[in-house]
Design a protein around this motif. Structure first.
Motif, short mmCIF file in Angstrom:
data_model
loop_
_atom_site.label_atom_id
_atom_site.label_comp_id
_atom_site.label_asym_id
_atom_site.label_seq_id
_atom_site.Cartn_x
_atom_site.Cartn_y
_atom_site.Cartn_z
N UNK A 110 7.54 29.89 -10.97
CA UNK A 110 8.59 29.19 -11.72
C UNK A 110 9.98 29.57 -11.20
N UNK A 111 10.21 30.86 -10.98
CA UNK A 111 11.53 31.28 -10.50
C UNK A 111 11.75 30.87 -9.05
N UNK A 112 10.67 30.78 -8.27
CA UNK A 112 10.79 30.30 -6.90
C UNK A 112 11.29 28.85 -6.89
N UNK A 113 10.68 28.00 -7.69
CA UNK A 113 11.10 26.60 -7.76
C UNK A 113 12.51 26.50 -8.34
N UNK A 114 12.80 27.32 -9.36
CA UNK A 114 14.12 27.30 -9.98
C UNK A 114 15.20 27.67 -8.96
N UNK A 115 14.97 28.72 -8.19
CA UNK A 115 15.95 29.13 -7.19
C UNK A 115 16.11 28.06 -6.12
N UNK A 129 24.70 28.37 0.66
CA UNK A 129 23.82 29.01 -0.31
C UNK A 129 24.51 30.23 -0.93
N UNK A 130 23.90 30.73 -2.00
CA UNK A 130 24.42 31.93 -2.66
C UNK A 130 23.65 33.16 -2.16
N UNK A 131 24.29 33.94 -1.32
CA UNK A 131 23.81 35.23 -0.80
C UNK A 131 22.55 35.10 0.06
N UNK A 132 21.45 34.66 -0.50
CA UNK A 132 20.20 34.55 0.24
C UNK A 132 20.23 33.26 1.07
N UNK A 133 20.02 33.38 2.38
CA UNK A 133 20.28 32.26 3.30
C UNK A 133 19.04 31.52 3.78
N UNK A 134 17.87 32.16 3.78
CA UNK A 134 16.68 31.52 4.35
C UNK A 134 15.92 30.77 3.25
N UNK A 135 16.38 29.55 3.00
CA UNK A 135 15.80 28.74 1.93
C UNK A 135 15.21 27.45 2.48
N UNK A 161 14.99 39.18 -4.85
CA UNK A 161 14.38 40.39 -5.41
C UNK A 161 12.86 40.40 -5.39
N UNK A 162 12.25 39.21 -5.23
CA UNK A 162 10.78 39.17 -5.24
C UNK A 162 10.17 39.79 -3.99
N UNK A 163 11.01 40.26 -3.05
CA UNK A 163 10.47 40.91 -1.86
C UNK A 163 9.57 42.09 -2.24
N UNK A 164 9.98 42.84 -3.26
CA UNK A 164 9.21 44.02 -3.63
C UNK A 164 7.87 43.65 -4.24
N UNK A 333 18.39 37.04 -10.66
CA UNK A 333 19.04 36.40 -9.52
C UNK A 333 19.31 34.91 -9.77
N UNK A 334 18.32 34.13 -10.22
CA UNK A 334 18.65 32.74 -10.56
C UNK A 334 19.70 32.63 -11.66
N UNK A 335 19.71 33.57 -12.59
CA UNK A 335 20.74 33.55 -13.63
C UNK A 335 22.12 33.78 -13.03
N UNK A 336 22.20 34.62 -12.01
CA UNK A 336 23.46 34.82 -11.32
C UNK A 336 23.94 33.52 -10.67
N UNK A 337 23.02 32.80 -10.05
CA UNK A 337 23.40 31.52 -9.43
C UNK A 337 23.89 30.54 -10.51
N UNK A 338 23.23 30.53 -11.65
CA UNK A 338 23.65 29.66 -12.75
C UNK A 338 25.06 30.01 -13.19
N UNK A 339 25.38 31.30 -13.29
CA UNK A 339 26.73 31.72 -13.66
C UNK A 339 27.75 31.18 -12.66
#
Length: 406
Positions: A110-115, A129-135, A161-164, A333-339
């Motif tokens: 869900x967060x993948x699709x949202x981002x 893009x916002x910070x993360x560039x490989x989209x 953040x989902x890298x971990x 992270x998606x919430x940051x993009x929304x802000x």
């Protein structure tokens, strides 16, 4: 495990620590609002401008060690819950994977699709893009398969953040193989996997970072088991508590007053006068983080586990922090993009995102949202997936029985 003291059915103290670690990661990522043109550049902003920097500098500077705490907790918990059950074939590979996927994948997807949608809006509105560039589609596929940080990637992608979590999935496979081969109690093997992890982290990928701390968590668990078997938990707990508190006090004092840092810089320049102060500071930071990983963090987990074992379980309300930690970790992270999108939509200055009030508002939204996500989405989705697996498994058993009888 034979001892006069039985281990608790649940470690609520460890749940609480996991929730606190998630909040530390959120604080660490607050720096995303400070990069020019939303592009990450090392040392690309003034750290002292972060909200309440004087008091929160430890989290802003080295909040990434909270991820090491996640890995350590996972190692401890997985060796506690699964190692023996896998080794004795009480749990199959299929069931193990279903349990892990049903826990991790729904909100990841869900967060993948949202981002993906939010980053598309960022690209359309501001041209980047916002910070993360490989989209792109390639990295979207990697994320779908949960292998976005297995070494196939070009860089951080989508819900960064989902890298971990991707690394944890890799560790689950390695953990299962070790336990299936009944090597889970080979302390030397677990110990050797720690420097292997350090090597991989330095030369190859973040998988090594997870490997280092995950299997250290396994060793901490077996130290806990030994203390329980030998009935030494109550004897050693006071000393462990003192050592843990001293370690934390020393770490926090160092961040606040930089006693050791000053001594280190002097000694460093005496030994290597041709090297810069920046090099000395960078090396000191690495050593400080390494000390946290191999000393402060393990002592903390062992002490909390023994404390809850000997003193009795905490109130289950402490599990709330741990329950919402995964959602908090993936949602922030998606919430940051929304802000950012909202501020841009209303033609407000991005400087508003750097205010202490915005930080408070962010947490006031994030924590309830994460709790609601856990109880009204994560748990129902997890239960449905596990029920479907259970139903499918029963159907296969019935078919197998028919084939045998006919």
């Amino acid at each position: 495990m034979t001892s006069n003291q039985n281990p608790p059915q649940h470690f609520y103290a460890l749940d609480a620590i996991r929730g606190i670690a998630a909040m530390i990661v959120v604080l660490y990522h607050w720096q995303f609002f400070y990069y020019a043109n939303d592009v990450y550049v090392q040392n690309g902003y003034e750290k002292t401008a972060l909200p309440w920097y004087k008091y929160l500098s430890v989290f802003y500077t080295d909040g990434m060690v909270a991820v090491d705490l996640f890995f350590l907790l996972s190692g401890f918990i997985f060796f506690w819950l699964y190692a023996e059950r896998i080794a004795t074939r009480q749990i199959s590979f299929r069931k193990f994977i279903v349990y892990r996927v049903s826990r991790l994948y729904p909100i990841h997807f869900v967060t993948l699709v949202l981002v993906a949608v939010l980053q598309w809006l960022m690209l359309r509105n501001v041209g980047h893009y916002f910070i993360i560039q490989y989209n792109d589609s390639y990295h979207f596929l990697l994320n779908l398969l949960f292998i976005q940080n297995w070494g196939f990637e070009k860089g951080p992608s989508f819900n960064g953040p989902s890298w971990s979590v991707s690394v944890e999935v890799f560790l689950y496979f390695l953990f299962f193989i070790i336990c299936y081969l009944k090597l889970e109690k080979k302390k030397l093997l677990l110990f050797l996997l720690i420097p292997v992890g350090a090597f991989l982290q330095y030369y190859y990928s973040l998988i090594g970072k997870g490997m280092f701390t995950f299997f250290l968590g396994g060793l901490v668990y077996y130290l806990y088991v030994w203390m329980m078997k030998e009935n030494r938990a109550r004897k050693y707990l006071p000393a462990l508590t003192v050592v843990t508190l001293v370690l934390w006090a020393a770490m926090l004092a160092e961040y606040q007053f930089s006693f050791l840092q000053g001594i280190w810089i002097k000694l460093f320049h005496q030994a290597m006068p041709d090297k810069s102060t920046e090099t000395a500071l960078s090396l000191f930071g690495q050593l400080r983080n390494f000390f946290f990983r191999i000393a402060v963090s393990p002592f903390t987990i062992l002490t909390l586990a023994l404390w809850e074992t000997t003193k009795g379980m905490l109130n289950r309300k402490w599990a709330l922090l741990g329950n919402c930690s995964y959602a908090m970790y993936l949602i922030h992270y998606p919430l940051q993009i929304i802000f950012v999108l909202v501020v841009d939509w209303f033609h407000m200055s991005r400087l508003v995102l750097r205010s202490p009030g915005t930080l408070l508002l962010f947490f006031l939204l994030l924590i309830p949202l994460s709790m609601a996500t856990y109880y009204y989405f994560e748990l129902p989705a997890q239960d449905k997936l596990r029920a479907r697996f259970s139903k499918a498994n029963k159907t296969r058993v019935k078919i197998a029985d028919v084939n045998i009888t006919t």
